[in-house]
Design a protein around this motif. Structure first.
Motif, PDB file in Angstrom:
ATOM      1  N   THR A   5       0.846  -1.188   0.000  1.00  0.00           N
ATOM      2  CA  THR A   5       0.000   0.000   0.000  1.00  0.00           C
ATOM      3  C   THR A   5       0.883   1.240   0.000  1.00  0.00           C
ATOM      4  O   THR A   5       2.116   1.134   0.062  1.00  0.00           O
ATOM      5  CB  THR A   5      -0.990   0.006   1.188  1.00  0.00           C
ATOM      6  N   TYR A  37      -2.633  -1.588  -3.131  1.00  0.00           N
ATOM      7  CA  TYR A  37      -3.783  -0.813  -2.688  1.00  0.00           C
ATOM      8  C   TYR A  37      -3.368   0.647  -2.578  1.00  0.00           C
ATOM      9  O   TYR A  37      -2.406   0.963  -1.882  1.00  0.00           O
ATOM     10  CB  TYR A  37      -4.273  -1.291  -1.320  1.00  0.00           C
ATOM     11  N   TYR A  64      -4.149  -4.122  -8.945  1.00  0.00           N
ATOM     12  CA  TYR A  64      -4.196  -2.990  -8.030  1.00  0.00           C
ATOM     13  C   TYR A  64      -5.636  -2.539  -7.878  1.00  0.00           C
ATOM     14  O   TYR A  64      -6.477  -2.825  -8.731  1.00  0.00           O
ATOM     15  CB  TYR A  64      -3.309  -1.838  -8.515  1.00  0.00           C
ATOM     16  N   ASN A 103      -7.429   3.884   5.530  1.00  0.00           N
ATOM     17  CA  ASN A 103      -5.978   3.743   5.629  1.00  0.00           C
ATOM     18  C   ASN A 103      -5.583   2.581   6.521  1.00  0.00           C
ATOM     19  O   ASN A 103      -4.655   1.824   6.207  1.00  0.00           O
ATOM     20  CB  ASN A 103      -5.346   5.043   6.132  1.00  0.00           C
ATOM     21  N   MET A 106      -6.160  -0.607   4.533  1.00  0.00           N
ATOM     22  CA  MET A 106      -5.091  -0.842   3.551  1.00  0.00           C
ATOM     23  C   MET A 106      -3.819  -1.344   4.239  1.00  0.00           C
ATOM     24  O   MET A 106      -3.150  -2.246   3.734  1.00  0.00           O
ATOM     25  CB  MET A 106      -4.800   0.422   2.739  1.00  0.00           C
ATOM     26  N   SER A 110      -1.508  -5.191   3.822  1.00  0.00           N
ATOM     27  CA  SER A 110      -0.230  -5.055   3.128  1.00  0.00           C
ATOM     28  C   SER A 110       0.979  -5.524   3.918  1.00  0.00           C
ATOM     29  O   SER A 110       1.043  -5.391   5.134  1.00  0.00           O
ATOM     30  CB  SER A 110      -0.036  -3.591   2.734  1.00  0.00           C
TER      31      SER A 110
END
Length: 151
Positions: A5, A37, A64, A103, A106, A110
């Protein structure tokens, strides 16, 4: 396989595009990263999206998604949402907290985080620090830029 991310300041220079491209190719070819992401809140996110779109042509095994914090309004003729997604659960989050919630989502997905951070305040810096605390591999394009300037 692994995922990545991105967090960066709303404003960033265009010249990071080449450094970003190199970093992403390294992640794809050497670390088996196949899912990316990215948000959609500023210039850094826009550059990332453009580079990912280009890399998808060269590396068809990668995917993506532009992860939205808000449910989009009625699509207009120029609205292209084909590479976007809404993370499950975002619909119940108050709009005031939607970007933070997105956020965090994500970050949970990741293994790697690519950033463009030049100062220690703001949301991008906050999530970069959080990624480091969680043991994620963090690549700050601003550090690469500074290293190149020092040589």
């Amino acid at each position: 396989m692994a995922s990545c991310t991105f967090f960066g300041h709303r404003e960033c220079p265009d010249f990071i595009k080449d450094q970003l491209r190199e970093a992403l190719i390294d992640l794809v070819t050497n670390y088996d990263v196949d899912m990316f992401y990215v948000g959609n809140q500023g210039r850094f996110d826009a550059i990332v999206r453009r580079v990912l779109r280009e890399l998808k042509k060269e590396y068809p095994q990668i995917n993506y998604a532009v992860v939205l914090a808000y449910i989009p309004g009625r699509q207009n003729e120029n609205g292209n949402y084909s590479d976007t997604m809404l993370p499950e659960g975002i619909e119940s989050v108050h709009p005031r907290y939607a970007i933070s919630w997105r956020n965090n989502w994500m970050l949970r997905q990741s293994d790697y985080v690519v950033t463009y951070i030049t100062h220690s305040w703001g949301g991008a810096a906050q999530y970069t620090a959080k990624a480091a605390r969680q043991g994620k591999s963090v690549i700050n394009l601003a550090d690469i830029e500074n290293d190149a300037l020092e040589k």
